[in-house]
Enzyme design. Structure first.
Site, PDB file in Angstrom:
ATOM      1  N   ASP A 140       0.617  -5.293   6.274  1.00 35.92           N
ATOM      2  CA  ASP A 140       0.925  -4.179   5.381  1.00 35.92           C
ATOM      3  C   ASP A 140       2.409  -3.835   5.415  1.00 35.92           C
ATOM      4  O   ASP A 140       2.788  -2.819   5.983  1.00 35.92           O
ATOM      5  CB  ASP A 140       0.086  -2.950   5.810  1.00 35.92           C
ATOM      6  CG  ASP A 140       0.173  -1.815   4.807  1.00 35.92           C
ATOM      7  OD1 ASP A 140       0.744  -2.027   3.722  1.00 35.92           O
ATOM      8  OD2 ASP A 140      -0.341  -0.730   5.109  1.00 35.92           O
ATOM      9  N   GLU A 194      -9.560   1.046   2.362  1.00 38.47           N
ATOM     10  CA  GLU A 194      -9.077   2.348   2.826  1.00 38.47           C
ATOM     11  C   GLU A 194      -9.835   3.506   2.175  1.00 38.47           C
ATOM     12  O   GLU A 194      -9.247   4.476   1.701  1.00 38.47           O
ATOM     13  CB  GLU A 194      -7.566   2.476   2.584  1.00 38.47           C
ATOM     14  CG  GLU A 194      -6.778   1.409   3.325  1.00 38.47           C
ATOM     15  CD  GLU A 194      -5.264   1.560   3.245  1.00 38.47           C
ATOM     16  OE1 GLU A 194      -4.782   2.123   2.254  1.00 38.47           O
ATOM     17  OE2 GLU A 194      -4.585   1.089   4.180  1.00 38.47           O
ATOM     18  N   GLU A 230       8.412   2.228   3.091  1.00 37.65           N
ATOM     19  CA  GLU A 230       7.403   2.955   3.874  1.00 37.65           C
ATOM     20  C   GLU A 230       7.540   2.729   5.378  1.00 37.65           C
ATOM     21  O   GLU A 230       7.590   3.679   6.152  1.00 37.65           O
ATOM     22  CB  GLU A 230       6.011   2.526   3.401  1.00 37.65           C
ATOM     23  CG  GLU A 230       4.896   3.113   4.227  1.00 37.65           C
ATOM     24  CD  GLU A 230       3.519   2.656   3.766  1.00 37.65           C
ATOM     25  OE1 GLU A 230       3.428   1.969   2.729  1.00 37.65           O
ATOM     26  OE2 GLU A 230       2.536   2.993   4.440  1.00 37.65           O
TER      27      GLU A 230
HETATM   28  C1  GCV Z   1      -1.419   3.507  -1.705  1.00 33.96           C
HETATM   29  C2  GCV Z   1      -0.839   1.306   3.046  1.00 33.96           C
HETATM   30  C3  GCV Z   1      -0.130   2.582   2.722  1.00 33.96           C
HETATM   31  C4  GCV Z   1      -0.928   3.424   1.746  1.00 33.96           C
HETATM   32  C5  GCV Z   1      -1.190   2.596   0.497  1.00 33.96           C
HETATM   33  C6  GCV Z   1      -1.916   1.322   0.917  1.00 33.96           C
HETATM   34  C7  GCV Z   1      -2.109   0.411  -0.275  1.00 33.96           C
HETATM   35  O1  GCV Z   1      -1.973   1.578   3.789  1.00 33.96           O
HETATM   36  O2  GCV Z   1       0.127   3.291   3.886  1.00 33.96           O
HETATM   37  O3  GCV Z   1      -0.192   4.564   1.437  1.00 33.96           O
HETATM   38  O4  GCV Z   1      -1.957   3.323  -0.416  1.00 33.96           O
HETATM   39  O5  GCV Z   1      -1.148   0.635   1.853  1.00 33.96           O
HETATM   40  O6  GCV Z   1      -1.263  -0.430  -0.471  1.00 33.96           O
HETATM   41  O7  GCV Z   1      -3.087   0.559  -0.974  1.00 33.96           O
END
Ligand code: GCV
Length: 849
Positions: A401, A322, A429
């Site tokens: 995720d 990411e 989340e």
């Molecule tokens: C901290 C997902 C979440 C992100 C998070 C990522 C991760 O993409 O939306 O907010 O980043 O996971 O676990 O690194």
């Protein structure tokens, strides 16, 4: 020690000074029986016992307590026992500095007890962090021993003893040893240095503000106490999307302050680091893990940090994920990256947690063979055995995720010569973001119990493959809100995570029951009702947000909250469900699909590969099928989608009545807050239901055999009402508003009105106004019947959207309205800022009761 000294030491230990007026107030509240609870003490309420339970425990527990050893952790154990016994039994344990000659509670490590009190005959060995609660008699004196393998074990034993009292379990004739299932029982916090928290729903950071550590760390110490009560022994204190500044020298003393606050609770601190740091803050021209200068930099910087925090737990590293830089920049592997940092930590006893969450978020969605779910296994399995022994690969529970349902990550079975830990997300989340009740323990249990050549819990803990370490990591993201997580019910997930990390063999029902008793008291009606609600809540949420393994059909490129069925499609993020007019689901089979299923060990692969045996709950995660495919339960896929969304929304609505049945049995503060939360959820669920069902109806062209989809008796679209000032707007995505449209009052046009002439039968009705509450202002609404004001309210919630969409859609319910044919139902909207007092529809429901 004289009485005064003893008194002030006790006050210091329990952190309370009962000045006269506070003491009177406390007594008054105890008498009333229902304290106003802020939630700050979570499950450590120590509510006063009464009746026979009080008499029983008063007799069973001695009046005096002594401790061998004087570490801060042992002091915490003593303080907690004093606090807990005082709370529950109204007695203050007397602390004895010397070996007691009367019946006593005795705390100490097993080694200290063997040395200083050989007459007790306590011998043997306990595993790290384990405890032993033991009733012993010697020389005519009775001792209740809280022994630990180490100081932490003593602390855990003290909490366990208090929990027994709170749960009404016996504490006489004790002989109970408990050892944690795994060495790693950690929390990750995704806190940013500016004080915000990524995916945090409980307020600002308890650690950070404005780029530095907070001056007041009292909430950090309280957090340490909550974590210790569950046996959690580590906490990383900043976002895995790490701020490079954390590795600059000025942060070391600040991190040390946090470590000082958590140390008395046996919680070691860790930090997340950025892999580019040797270049960005170290001044090198590279961060290539195989460059000697890079290795030297990590070693030197890590040593500096350990000078400030000698017991630092280690580092967490998110790399090549990411947008975070990683070893791929230099054509190196995750093992190269992990090892260079791990070697810097090794001399200090630190661990390097390398996140398995590595995937390409620019994948070509047109290629049906592409599959994000494959990524963790593809990246890490070939490296098995090439990680140093102080590296832990930290793997999310599922291959995508933290979706509402995923299979266990195949990587758990794909690493046999590498330490691993499972990452579970406590913060919700993708599961309602602290606005929905979703008890996650049943979901976690399914993963931990799943057999992949041994249950996942054995693989991740290191037991199955005799690894030196392994365990459980929970992403908690608590914040400064009194109740830590944004609502009271979500605390059950933090509790449940800790209990499972200590003992994953515990059942969801037991954990729900324990938590409810500890948090809301032992009234059987309260315990039964709340436990039952919690235990059904994951399935309910799944039923209206993402069934059959579809994952959450939410806005995955945006807020991860409201409904948006197509947000996952036609982009590189790889959360595709591939629904089209013919069918739905990702084909992950070996035979015709992405081959993901082949990553599982043979028995699990066989189970998933075949349509005959693939569980319905994961069908669309594993297979692409026509809407007419018949499930094991006999329904077609499309009918199951329709039915489950109606059932889920109905169950969410029922929560309100279930909760109302507890009025007077739960303190007013929590009663009102939870009621508001559940009423909100009851209004969100139909938004999801209608959006998902309408979308699939339009896509598949197959009608609901029960005739509900697209047919809403009593619903009046706002756009069909008589409008004054309001204009009709199209809503995006179309499915998130009834009929794809709403009415919006442009600012400046205020006030606007939408009215409707009622032509039904005279009687009592409930009116529901479905409106949009964006976080761009506080619009106000008035409801009038024949000119009479019957309700008014403000759209003052803080939902995570600025748009008129499924996230902002919410409702107001007004019961007990008498309507006669010809009555005008009129809603006036007064916009504020960017909040345009938008309305979707009203629903008029006959209510004869
Ligand atoms: C901290 C997902 C979440 C992100 C998070 C990522 C991760 O993409 O939306 O907010 O980043 O996971 O676990 O690194």
């Amino acid at each position: 020690m004289n009485a005064d000294e003893r008194g002030s030491k006790i006050e210091r230990l329990i952190g309370v000074h009962l000045c006269s007026s506070a003491a009177k107030y406390a007594v008054l509240l105890v008498t009333l029986g229902l304290h106003a609870e802020t939630g700050a003490n979570a499950w450590l309420l120590y509510q006063p016992l009464d009746g026979s339970a009080l008499q029983h425990y008063r007799q069973a527990l001695p009046a005096a307590m002594t401790a061998l050893g004087n570490s801060a952790v042992i002091a915490s154990a003593q303080g907690e026992l004093i606090r807990g016994v005082r709370g529950m039994l109204g007695r203050t344990l007397r602390m004895e500095a010397h070996w007691p000659a009367e019946d006593s509670l005795v705390l100490g490590t097993l080694a200290d007890l063997e040395r200083d009190a050989p007459q007790l005959g306590l011998a043997g060995r306990l595993p790290t962090d384990a405890f032993w609660l033991k009733s012993v008699s010697a020389g005519g004196v009775k001792y209740t021993i809280v022994a630990g393998s180490n100081d932490r074990g003593v602390l855990y034993g003290a909490f366990a003893l208090l929990r027994k009292i709170a749960l009404g379990e016996p504490i006489t004739n004790l002989d109970e040893k408990q050892a944690p299932y795994a060495p790693i029982r950690w929390i990750n916090q995704w806190d940013n240095l500016d004080g915000s928290i990524e995916r945090g729903y409980g307020g600002r950071s308890i650690f950070w503000e404005n780029g530095h550590v907070r001056d007041d760390l009292s909430r950090v110490a309280e957090y340490g106490r909550l974590l210790a009560s569950l046996g959690i022994n580590g906490c990383s204190i900043n976002n895995v999307n790490a701020d490079v500044r954390l590795l600059t020298p000025e942060y070391a003393p600040q991190i040390a302050r946090i470590a000082d606050a958590l140390r008395p609770w046996g919680v070691r601190v860790a930090i997340s680091v950025d892999f580019g740091s040797p270049k960005t803050v170290g001044g090198l021209d590279t961060f290539d893990p195989l460059d000697r200068r890079v290795a030297a930099w990590w070693a030197a910087r890590t040593s500096d940090l350990y000078r400030a925090v000698p017991d630092l737990g280690g580092f967490v590293l998110k790399a090549d994920s990411e947008g975070r830089v990683g070893p791929s920049t230099y054509g190196r592997t995750p093992a190269d990256a992990a090892n260079v940092v791990a070697r810097a930590l090794k001399p200090h006893g630190g661990l390097l947690f390398y996140r398995g969450f590595v995937y390409d978020h620019h994948a070509d969605w047109r290629n049906l063979k592409n599959d994000r779910a494959r990524a963790a296994y593809d990246n890490f399995h070939p490296l098995d055995g090439r990680f140093d022994d102080n590296v832990v690969v930290q793997i999310k529970n599922g291959p995508i995720d933290f979706q509402v349902r995923e299979p266990a990550s195949p990587l758990f079975a794909g690493l046999t010569q590498t330490n691993q830990a499972i990452e579970l997300q406590i913060t919700q989340e993708y599961l309602g973001q602290a606005r929905a009740m979703v008890f996650l323990v049943p979901m976690w249990k399914e993963t931990l119990d799943f057999d992949m050549g041994g249950p996942v819990r054995e693989l991740v803990s290191g037991r199955a493959n005799h690894r030196p370490t392994g365990g459980f990591i929970g992403v908690a993201n608590v914040g400064l809100d009194d109740n830590w997580l944004g609502n009271y019910l979500s605390q059950a997930n933090l509790y449940g995570f800790g209990r499972l990390a200590w003992n994953p063999d515990l059942g969801a029902r037991q954990i729900a029951g324990e938590w409810t008793r500890l948090t809301f008291g032992s009234d059987p009606k309260v315990v039964d009702t709340i436990s039952a609600m919690q235990l059904q809540s994951w399935r309910v949420y799944e039923d209206y947000t993402g069934v059959l393994g579809l994952q959450g059909l939410t806005d995955i490129t945006g807020n991860h909250y409201g409904v948006n069925v197509e947000a996952s499609e036609r982009n590189g993020w790889g959360q595709w469900h591939r629904a089209d007019e013919h069918g739905v689901g990702m084909d992950r089979t070996v035979a015709t699909g992405t081959g993901f299923i082949g990553q599982y060990p043979p028995a699990a692969a066989k189970l998933y590969e075949s349509l005959e045996t693939c569980p319905d709950d994961l069908l669309l995660f594993m297979h692409h099928v026509p809407y007419t495919h018949v499930l094991h339960d006999g329904k077609t896929v499309i009918q199951y989608i329709y039915d489950s969304h109606y059932e889920g929304a109905k169950a969410a609505e029922n929560y309100v009545g279930q909760w109302k049945s507890l009025r007077g049995r739960v303190d007013e503060q929590r009663y009102a807050a939870v009621l508001a939360q559940l009423e909100y959820q009851a209004g969100q669920a139909p938004v999801w239901r209608d959006a998902v069902n309408n979308w699939f109806f339009r896509e598949s062209g197959i009608a609901d055999e029960k005739g509900r989809v697209g047919y809403h008796p009593g619903r009046v679209e706002a756009e069909s009402m008589h409008l004054e000032g309001y204009t009709v707007v199209s809503v995006m995505p179309w499915e998130s508003a009834s009929g794809g449209e709403a009415v919006s009052c442009a600012s400046g046009a205020a006030p606007c009105a939408a009215s409707y002439r009622f032509e039904g039968a005279p009687g009592w009705y409930t009116l529901r106004v479905q409106y949009f509450d964006t976080n761009t202002g506080v619009a106000r609404f008035r409801l009038r019947i024949q000119g009479q004001l019957v309700d008014e309210w403000a759209a003052a919630d803080h939902v995570p959207t600025q748009k008129i969409d499924g996230s902002s859609s919410t409702r107001r319910t007004v019961a007990g309205i008498a309507l006669r044919p010809g009555d005008e139902i009129r809603i006036e909207g007064i916009p504020d800022g960017g909040d345009t007092a938008a309305i979707d529809y009203i629903e008029i429901e006959s209510n004869t009761n």
